[in-house]
Design a protein around this motif. Structure first.
Motif, mmCIF file in Angstrom:
data_model
loop_
_atom_site.group_PDB
_atom_site.id
_atom_site.type_symbol
_atom_site.label_atom_id
_atom_site.label_comp_id
_atom_site.label_asym_id
_atom_site.label_seq_id
_atom_site.Cartn_x
_atom_site.Cartn_y
_atom_site.Cartn_z
ATOM 1 N N THR A 44 0.833 -1.200 0.000
ATOM 2 C CA THR A 44 0.000 0.000 0.000
ATOM 3 C C THR A 44 0.868 1.249 0.000
ATOM 4 O O THR A 44 2.033 1.230 0.392
ATOM 5 C CB THR A 44 -0.912 0.022 1.232
ATOM 6 N N GLU A 45 0.272 2.346 -0.435
ATOM 7 C CA GLU A 45 0.993 3.622 -0.420
ATOM 8 C C GLU A 45 1.335 4.031 1.006
ATOM 9 O O GLU A 45 2.410 4.588 1.271
ATOM 10 C CB GLU A 45 0.142 4.703 -1.089
ATOM 11 N N ALA A 46 0.435 3.731 1.947
ATOM 12 C CA ALA A 46 0.690 4.091 3.344
ATOM 13 C C ALA A 46 1.933 3.394 3.872
ATOM 14 O O ALA A 46 2.727 3.978 4.605
ATOM 15 C CB ALA A 46 -0.526 3.729 4.199
ATOM 16 N N LEU A 47 2.108 2.104 3.494
ATOM 17 C CA LEU A 47 3.286 1.368 3.950
ATOM 18 C C LEU A 47 4.533 1.836 3.210
ATOM 19 O O LEU A 47 5.569 2.120 3.833
ATOM 20 C CB LEU A 47 3.088 -0.134 3.720
ATOM 21 N N ALA A 48 4.446 1.930 1.878
ATOM 22 C CA ALA A 48 5.613 2.293 1.083
ATOM 23 C C ALA A 48 6.161 3.661 1.485
ATOM 24 O O ALA A 48 7.373 3.863 1.538
ATOM 25 C CB ALA A 48 5.263 2.285 -0.403
#
Length: 384
Positions: A279-283
């Motif tokens: 996910t963008e949040a993780l990356a």
């Protein structure tokens, strides 16, 4: 007192001589001083090989086998190599030699034909399971050194690449204080924060999880296979990774936990694995995204046959092109060497086919058969 130089032939057979004045530790002084770090580093880079003097001399481009033989004799006296006669004299680095390699001086500029001013490769590093990790180049240095530097600067790293390329091994070698959460689709918040467990005599107590322990003790935390973990669960990490450095455990009376000095999160990601979602949040939480692929040179150094390595390279190229669903990585090649040493080459080749997913077995068998010139099928029992 000087040490006589043993004579040697092209194959590395040397004549024994009397005594040695080699010190018990450290590199010797005198005319073989420049050779010592070269010879020792070469042996450290090939820990599983038993090498003749001539082989080492040729590899490091030394001027004579006599000087190399003298260095090896001093290393044997210090317990840094084992010495075998069969009838040639052969040498293999010991754990004491590997440990001593951390203190090796760099060879002076211009010393020997094969010398270089480039820093030598660090000695292999023992992992918790006892296996050795062989450092690899990263940026201006070596991977484990650069990971430690990034930790000191609080720069989080996301490692990505196929399973079995050495992501976990690298992190374990870099951080001896490591704690690990192995991610799956069933991982829950309690696996990070902790939960209530029953105690003898009745009742429950809250047992803190690895995230809390790592924060309080200032340790490194590896979130392995992070992209298999549901995003809502991974969100528990984000307050610990940003400027706040504080998490709250609602299940334990809103207990607040603050990150101590040294606390660090690194994560692993296997793109293409079923169920993996980056996910963008993780990356966006990871400043450095580092691809980890199999080092074929290390596979060869660890004993994987040339034909098998070449087949693995072809299969990895096919995997990248979407022509097959699986290709062996370093983990499988290390396993191949162990099976070969236990059951023989034929069984090891058949086993490499057998461990492949069913959809890829035909591709693996074809690649191995092509490079070995022998028809290969999956490992199975024969008749009585």
């Amino acid at each position: 007192m000087t040490t006589p130089t043993p004579s040697s032939d092209q194959n590395g057979a040397i004549q024994p001589d009397a005594g040695t004045d080699a010190p018990a530790t450290g590199a010797p002084s005198g005319r073989t001083g420049y050779l010592y770090p070269q010879v020792a580093q070469y042996l450290i880079d090939h820990p599983d090989k038993i090498l003749k003097v001539g082989e080492i001399t040729k590899a490091i481009k030394a001027r004579s086998g006599g000087g190399v033989a003298e260095v090896l004799k001093k290393m044997a006296a210090a317990g840094h190599v084992t010495h075998r006669r069969d009838p040639y004299h052969r040498y293999q680095i010991t754990q004491a030699g590997i440990d001593a390699g951390a203190h090796l001086p760099a060879a002076p500029r211009g010393s020997g034909r094969g010398s270089t001013s480039r820093p030598g490769r660090p000695a292999p590093v023992a992992r918790p399971n006892g296996q050795l990790y062989h450092p690899r180049r990263l940026g201006r240095g070596w991977d484990i050194e650069e990971l430690r530097r990034l930790r000191a600067q609080q720069v989080p790293v996301l490692l990505y690449g196929p399973p079995g390329t050495g992501k976990t091994a690298m992190v374990e070698a870099a951080f001896p204080d490591l704690l690990t959460v192995a991610g799956t689709g069933d991982t829950v918040v309690d696996d990070f924060l902790g939960s209530y467990n029953p105690v003898p005599g009745g009742g429950y107590e809250f047992v803190h999880g690895p995230l809390v322990t790592a924060m309080r003790e200032g340790r490194a935390l590896l979130v392995d296979d992070a992209t298999l973990i549901p995003p809502r669960v991974l969100a528990v990490l984000y307050p610990a990774m940003d400027g706040r450095g504080v998490i709250t455990i609602a299940a334990n009376g809103n207990e607040a936990v603050e990150a101590g000095d040294g606390f660090y999160i690194v994560a692993g990601h296997n793109p293409g694995v079923h169920g993996a979602v980056l996910t963008e949040a993780l990356a966006s939480r990871f400043t450095v995204h580092l691809e980890v692929t199999t080092d074929w040179d290390i596979a060869r150094q660890l004993g994987a046959p040339k034909q098998v390595v070449e087949a693995a390279i072809d299969l990895n190229n096919d995997l990248a092109a979407g022509k097959t669903d699986w290709a062996p990585q370093l983990r499988e090649l290390i396993g191949f060497v162990k099976v070969r040493d236990g059951l023989g080459m034929k069984a090891a080749l058949a086993n490499l086919v057998g461990i492949a997913p069913a959809d890829a077995r035909e591709d693996v068998a074809a690649a191995l058969s092509r490079h070995t010139g022998t028809p290969i099928t999956a490992l199975s029992l024969g008749k009585r």
